[in-house]
Design a protein around this motif. Sequence first.
Motif, PDB file in Angstrom:
ATOM      1  N   GLY A   1       4.860   8.359   4.724  1.00  0.00           N
ATOM      2  CA  GLY A   1       4.023   7.178   4.487  1.00  0.00           C
ATOM      3  C   GLY A   1       4.444   5.934   5.256  1.00  0.00           C
ATOM      4  N   PHE A   2       3.792   4.832   4.940  1.00  0.00           N
ATOM      5  CA  PHE A   2       3.977   3.588   5.695  1.00  0.00           C
ATOM      6  C   PHE A   2       5.418   3.067   5.630  1.00  0.00           C
ATOM      7  CE2 PHE A   2       2.862  -0.313   7.622  1.00  0.00           C
ATOM      8  CZ  PHE A   2       1.635  -0.098   8.221  1.00  0.00           C
ATOM      9  N   GLY A   3       5.966   3.083   4.425  1.00  0.00           N
ATOM     10  CA  GLY A   3       7.338   2.588   4.265  1.00  0.00           C
ATOM     11  C   GLY A   3       8.308   3.415   5.088  1.00  0.00           C
ATOM     12  N   ASN A   4       8.161   4.738   5.017  1.00  0.00           N
ATOM     13  CA  ASN A   4       9.024   5.617   5.813  1.00  0.00           C
ATOM     14  C   ASN A   4       8.902   5.283   7.292  1.00  0.00           C
ATOM     15  OD1 ASN A   4       8.202   7.415   3.322  1.00  0.00           O
ATOM     16  ND2 ASN A   4      10.135   8.186   4.080  1.00  0.00           N
TER      17      ASN A   4
ATOM     18  N   ARG B   1       5.841   2.273  -8.104  1.00  0.00           N
ATOM     19  CA  ARG B   1       5.593   3.564  -7.453  1.00  0.00           C
ATOM     20  C   ARG B   1       6.200   4.643  -8.335  1.00  0.00           C
ATOM     21  NH1 ARG B   1       3.378   7.125  -4.031  1.00  0.00           N
ATOM     22  NH2 ARG B   1       4.655   7.897  -2.321  1.00  0.00           N
TER      23      ARG B   1
ATOM     24  N   TYR C   1       6.410   9.044  -9.101  1.00  0.00           N
ATOM     25  CA  TYR C   1       6.318  10.284  -8.327  1.00  0.00           C
ATOM     26  C   TYR C   1       5.893  11.474  -9.176  1.00  0.00           C
ATOM     27  CZ  TYR C   1       8.531   7.503  -4.797  1.00  0.00           C
ATOM     28  OH  TYR C   1       8.786   6.517  -3.882  1.00  0.00           O
TER      29      TYR C   1
ATOM     30  N   THR D   1       1.675  -4.513  -6.753  1.00  0.00           N
ATOM     31  CA  THR D   1       1.063  -3.474  -5.930  1.00  0.00           C
ATOM     32  C   THR D   1       1.404  -2.124  -6.526  1.00  0.00           C
ATOM     33  OG1 THR D   1       2.810  -2.872  -4.379  1.00  0.00           O
ATOM     34  CG2 THR D   1       1.611  -4.907  -3.913  1.00  0.00           C
ATOM     35  N   SER D   2       0.439  -1.240  -6.484  1.00  0.00           N
ATOM     36  CA  SER D   2       0.623   0.108  -7.028  1.00  0.00           C
ATOM     37  C   SER D   2      -0.610   0.926  -6.661  1.00  0.00           C
ATOM     38  CB  SER D   2       0.754   0.016  -8.553  1.00  0.00           C
ATOM     39  OG  SER D   2       0.766   1.307  -9.119  1.00  0.00           O
TER      40      SER D   2
ATOM     41  N   GLN E   1      -2.244   8.581  -2.464  1.00  0.00           N
ATOM     42  CA  GLN E   1      -1.780   8.283  -1.111  1.00  0.00           C
ATOM     43  C   GLN E   1      -2.687   8.970  -0.091  1.00  0.00           C
ATOM     44  OE1 GLN E   1       2.356   9.100  -0.377  1.00  0.00           O
ATOM     45  NE2 GLN E   1       2.101   9.141   1.841  1.00  0.00           N
TER      46      GLN E   1
ATOM     47  N   HIS F   1      -7.044   2.644   4.155  1.00  0.00           N
ATOM     48  CA  HIS F   1      -5.922   2.826   3.228  1.00  0.00           C
ATOM     49  C   HIS F   1      -4.621   2.273   3.836  1.00  0.00           C
ATOM     50  CE1 HIS F   1      -3.445   4.926   0.206  1.00  0.00           C
ATOM     51  NE2 HIS F   1      -2.666   5.255   1.215  1.00  0.00           N
TER      52      HIS F   1
ATOM     53  N   GLU G   1      -0.184  -5.114   1.866  1.00  0.00           N
ATOM     54  CA  GLU G   1       0.547  -5.300   0.603  1.00  0.00           C
ATOM     55  C   GLU G   1       2.056  -5.354   0.805  1.00  0.00           C
ATOM     56  OE1 GLU G   1      -1.179  -2.655  -2.411  1.00  0.00           O
ATOM     57  OE2 GLU G   1      -3.147  -3.201  -1.602  1.00  0.00           O
TER      58      GLU G   1
ATOM     59  N   SER H   1      11.670   4.242  -3.423  1.00  0.00           N
ATOM     60  CA  SER H   1      10.451   4.043  -2.636  1.00  0.00           C
ATOM     61  C   SER H   1      10.712   3.230  -1.371  1.00  0.00           C
ATOM     62  CB  SER H   1       9.393   3.337  -3.479  1.00  0.00           C
ATOM     63  OG  SER H   1       8.294   3.011  -2.666  1.00  0.00           O
ATOM     64  N   THR H   2      10.401   3.833  -0.238  1.00  0.00           N
ATOM     65  CA  THR H   2      10.584   3.123   1.030  1.00  0.00           C
ATOM     66  C   THR H   2       9.560   1.993   1.179  1.00  0.00           C
ATOM     67  OG1 THR H   2       9.164   4.709   2.170  1.00  0.00           O
ATOM     68  CG2 THR H   2      11.527   5.170   2.165  1.00  0.00           C
ATOM     69  N   PHE H   3       8.442   2.088   0.472  1.00  0.00           N
ATOM     70  CA  PHE H   3       7.435   1.028   0.463  1.00  0.00           C
ATOM     71  C   PHE H   3       8.075  -0.275  -0.035  1.00  0.00           C
ATOM     72  CE2 PHE H   3       3.656  -1.187  -1.112  1.00  0.00           C
ATOM     73  CZ  PHE H   3       2.602  -0.729  -0.340  1.00  0.00           C
TER      74      PHE H   3
HETATM   75  P1  GDP Z   1       7.356   6.024  -0.536  1.00  0.00           P
HETATM   76  O1  GDP Z   1       6.682   7.367  -0.515  1.00  0.00           O
HETATM   77  O2  GDP Z   1       7.298   5.368  -1.879  1.00  0.00           O
HETATM   78  O3  GDP Z   1       8.743   6.081   0.026  1.00  0.00           O
HETATM   79  O4  GDP Z   1       6.506   5.017   0.390  1.00  0.00           O
HETATM   80  P2  GDP Z   1       5.623   5.263   1.683  1.00  0.00           P
HETATM   81  O5  GDP Z   1       5.037   3.944   2.038  1.00  0.00           O
HETATM   82  O6  GDP Z   1       6.385   5.946   2.751  1.00  0.00           O
HETATM   83  O7  GDP Z   1       4.469   6.260   1.239  1.00  0.00           O
HETATM   84  C1  GDP Z   1       3.639   5.973   0.161  1.00  0.00           C
HETATM   85  C2  GDP Z   1       2.213   5.702   0.606  1.00  0.00           C
HETATM   86  O8  GDP Z   1       1.364   5.715  -0.546  1.00  0.00           O
HETATM   87  C3  GDP Z   1       2.029   4.343   1.230  1.00  0.00           C
HETATM   88  O9  GDP Z   1       2.265   4.318   2.599  1.00  0.00           O
HETATM   89  C4  GDP Z   1       0.590   4.032   0.872  1.00  0.00           C
HETATM   90  O10 GDP Z   1      -0.265   4.750   1.722  1.00  0.00           O
HETATM   91  C5  GDP Z   1       0.490   4.613  -0.533  1.00  0.00           C
HETATM   92  N1  GDP Z   1       0.986   3.632  -1.509  1.00  0.00           N
HETATM   93  C6  GDP Z   1       2.041   3.761  -2.342  1.00  0.00           C
HETATM   94  N2  GDP Z   1       2.185   2.649  -3.093  1.00  0.00           N
HETATM   95  C7  GDP Z   1       1.204   1.794  -2.724  1.00  0.00           C
HETATM   96  C8  GDP Z   1       0.842   0.467  -3.118  1.00  0.00           C
HETATM   97  O11 GDP Z   1       1.470  -0.167  -3.959  1.00  0.00           O
HETATM   98  N3  GDP Z   1      -0.230  -0.096  -2.493  1.00  0.00           N
HETATM   99  C9  GDP Z   1      -0.942   0.571  -1.529  1.00  0.00           C
HETATM  100  N4  GDP Z   1      -1.975  -0.048  -0.961  1.00  0.00           N
HETATM  101  N5  GDP Z   1      -0.615   1.818  -1.132  1.00  0.00           N
HETATM  102  C10 GDP Z   1       0.437   2.419  -1.718  1.00  0.00           C
END
Ligand code: GDP
Length: 477
Positions: free
Chosen positions: A94-97, A280, A282, A333-334, A369, A376, A383, A399-401
């Motif tokens: 995901g985005f955080g990663n 977040r 899981y 955010t969630s 996700q 998305h 966020e 959570s990397t987010f």
């Molecule tokens: P991680 O999986 O918690 O380490 O975070 P990542 O960002 O790598 O992957 C989770 C993905 O789920 C994000 O990139 C988003 O696409 C979605 N996501 C998770 N939490 C949120 C949130 O609070 N807001 C939004 N808009 N998307 C989220």
Amino acid sequence: ESRSSTETQKPKDYTLGGLLPEPSEFDPGVSCKSRSQQPHRKNYFQPSNELIRRLRRYEARHGKCADRAARNFFQPSESQDDDCRYVVWTQQSGFGNRLITLTSAFLYALLTDRTLLVERTEETAVLFCEPFPSGSWLLPLEFTGELIYSLDESSPHRFAHNFTNDRARGGSTETANFSYIHLTWTKDDEDKTFFCDESQVQLERVPWIFMRADNYLVPSYFFISRFSPDLGALFPDKEAVFNLLGNYLFQPSDVAWGRITRYYRYYLADHDRLLGIQIRTYQAKSPLPNFSEQLQKCIVENNLLPKVVVDGQSEDISRLREKKNGTTGVLITSLDSYYYDNLQEHYLSGRVESGESVAVDQPSHEEAQLTGISSHDLKAWAEIYLLSLSDSLIISGWSTFGYAAHALAGIRPWILLNVNDDQVHDPPCIYGKSVEPCDFAFPIGKFKCPSEDIPRDTNIFPYVQSCDDWESGGKLV
Ligand code: GDP
């Protein structure tokens, strides 16, 4: 706002103390409004002179090497005396990663004098501005999806698994010699030898490195003794790595900036304080009522928001516009709206004891996700960025987010623990020991380089400590 006239006249520093190039160095045709509309974050770290010097050197090289990347790769024999070498970031998770692996790949480029090129993804091609004043960071179109997708654990180029074969291929007429660094969750001990000095010596001769990772690699770079002097000079303050490099690399593109600034203006700008909360979980089963309770407990025990009293009192609505008594904005955010609903409900159930107001809002609830879908990913980036404008942050462990948000902000977060069961944990949250992201896969104590007899332990690296939320992970402090 009462500012002295000298302050008003002082030209605004868009470079964050020399970290970023001046906006005027970028091609005026390439729009990137965020670059000259920097937010007022309070917690940027000051870049060291060495980091500033190295970034400018990097930028000069990037322009030259990015332009000749395709020729260098596909016609290596014509690029013989070319001293350009590359590291290519590829997407994973995901985005955080992606934010933490991109930062890791860029630091590797800085440490090894390579040019960073990135796979074309929603974020790199659409949601971020080009980070370097000359030369794109996008992998040229000649590099097909087929080539990039073939980079996984079965790739014949996988580093340490068949390194000698790779070298034998060097100088072939087809493509340049390249090595694939596999550092996703399916990595093995061979892959981890990437963090050994002897591997780095070998890799120096490989012009192209493709990297796929899902974790924050930076703490492990401190394993590599040939990088140590540089890392020390670049980052006298070790907990500043992501804050500095992340703020350098990730400027929101105009489409992302529009969304960020509008939301900020409508919901956040008028408050005296901002608390960001990132939830977040899981579990397949969600939402988790216990987690909502745990969040409340974290807030109350640590006085993160003013208290509510339920006594039936109300106020004269006609006077409220003038008399606010301090306001706190809460940005949640969630993927779920459940946690927001509960917190919002709490602040509507009674009055705030101190007379302050507390306004809770959540920009989106995507339910699931959907990485790779542009609307998305845009919300995810907006966020993360909005959270990073908070004065204080509560994030969810693992959570990397959340890591990306607090590390960009330069804030030590409150971290909610054990987000994966139906318990209300005690303590509900702990205050993070640094502003750096956690590397869940930190190999210390479990892995040794071929030239070593015993695994290294953290006593050798006092600035890498166990993560707050993941005992066997490592984070810089
Ligand atoms: P991680 O999986 O918690 O380490 O975070 P990542 O960002 O790598 O992957 C989770 C993905 O789920 C994000 O990139 C988003 O696409 C979605 N996501 C998770 N939490 C949120 C949130 O609070 N807001 C939004 N808009 N998307 C989220």
